[in-house]
Design a protein around this motif. Structure first.
Motif: not given
Ligand SMILES: Nc1ncnc2c1ncn2[C@@H]1O[C@H](COP(=O)(O)OP(=O)(O)OP(=O)(O)O)[C@@H](O)[C@H]1O
Length: 344
Positions: A2-5, A237-245, A164-175
């Motif tokens: 997900k984009q959120e992740e 418990l501090g980082f919100e994602s379930e799956d990550y590195t 991302c399977d829910d991709k709505t944009s090609s880039r974040p709003p700010q860099f």
């Protein structure tokens, strides 16, 4: 994914929360004009003009043509007047005085040398172009040179959400540009990538897989305890994602420093694992055990990760030039074989 992740792994998102566990970093929002500059395909390659004049790169590099020689050969008409260059206006060096001055202050505050990074990635594939061959930067133009030369930077700027399977944009709003204090004495064997699935730490891999470090064989058990403790206490418990590195550096006196977060799968390198192995292990053991992989002997080192050479060296697709080279080499081989067979 997900984009959120993916968004959660941006340094400007996680760093404020985990600042005390990480290395000193100052983050600057980048103006869109600088993003345009990084992406534009301008020829000749122009570095921004320095407002301070105390730049580490020679001013000559910033000129579109090499001084008098060019003018002598091409720039004078028969009457001896300089010809107008139709490209002149578009090829005048860009200038980002506010950004440069903020970055200059931050570099100073970080001890004079920094490691640069965009939202997710450092320009590690462009280190070859730097005078030091590393990502150590002491000036704005060194940072600009690395970012402009990097495919990893282009990935952040244009392709971050491609998996991302829910991709709505090609880039974040700010860099953002993160300036991280430069540590010349990083020991590569003390860096580890840790794999979290379903909020369970299931794998740890030596980060630098091109080397065999005998010291790791003795220290493995202690390192696992340290990293597991760090994860349970701070990240589970501090980082919100379930799956990550997440990547960590373990100091000589046993402190664990958080370097980075990356999404699970897709563009993240699984190093001494494969993503299938990690998934399989999670399915079988339900996250109850941690598998810690290191390079166990000199014979087991992996080849380079192909992240530090220009893309042109690696691209063998049609039109890359390599395809023609390989075809001609093949034809030549056939020709030689035929003529030696004919002569036999
Ligand atoms: N502050 C620093 N000083 C010196 N070297 C550093 C610093 N930060 C990172 N490095 C080195 O650069 C490498 C890459 O850093 P980092 O993980 O931040 O880049 P990245 O582009 O996000 O890489 P990846 O995409 O593999 O996660 C690290 O493994 C480490 O060896």
């Amino acid at each position: 994914m997900k984009q959120e992740e993916v968004k959660r792994c941006q340094i400007q998102e996680w760093y404020p929360k985990f600042k005390s566990l990480s290395i000193k970093t100052i983050i600057h929002e980048l103006p869109e004009s600088f993003i345009d500059y990084l992406l534009e395909d301008s020829k000749p390659f122009l570095l921004p003009t320095s407002i301070s004049g105390d730049d580490a790169l020679p001013q000559r590099i910033q000129k579109p043509y090499p001084d008098d020689d060019y003018e002598e050969e091409f720039g004078k008409d028969l009457d001896g007047d300089s010809q107008e260059d139709p490209e002149q206006e578009s090829s005048s060096p860009p200038c980002f005085p506010d950004l440069e001055s903020q970055i200059k202050d931050s570099i100073k505050a970080l001890g004079g040398a920094i490691f640069p990074k965009l939202n997710w990635s450092s320009p590690k594939d462009a280190a070859w172009i730097a005078t030091t061959g590393t990502l150590c930067c002491t000036s704005f133009s060194e940072i600009a040179l690395l970012l402009r030369s990097s495919d990893s930077a282009v990935h952040d700027l244009c392709h971050a959400f491609d998996s991302c399977d829910d991709k709505t944009s090609s880039r974040p709003p700010q860099f953002f540009l993160a300036l991280r204090k430069w540590y010349p004495s990083f020991h590569p064997e003390m860096e580890f990538r840790c794999f979290v699935r379903g909020q369970r730490l299931i794998g740890i891999s030596q980060r630098e897989v091109t080397g065999f470090y005998p010291v790791l064989i003795d220290k493995k058990v202690d390192l696992e305890l340290l990293i597991r403790g760090f994860f349970e206490e701070n990240l589970r418990l501090g980082f919100e994602s379930e799956d990550y590195t997440f990547d960590v550096y373990v100091t000589r006196d046993g402190r664990v420093k958080l370097l980075d977060f990356n999404p699970w799968g897709a563009f993240t390198l699984p190093l001494l694992f494969t993503w299938d192995e990690l998934e399989e292990s999670f399915k079988e053991k339900g996250g109850e055990t941690i598998e810690f992989r290191i390079v166990g002997s000199q014979c087991a080192v992996r080849p380079g990760l192909k992240t530090a050479v220009p893309y042109d060296y690696l691209d063998t697709s049609p039109g890359s030039g390599w395809d023609q080279f390989l075809r001609r080499a093949d034809e030549e081989l056939k020709r030689q074989t035929e003529s030696s067979e004919a002569g036999a």
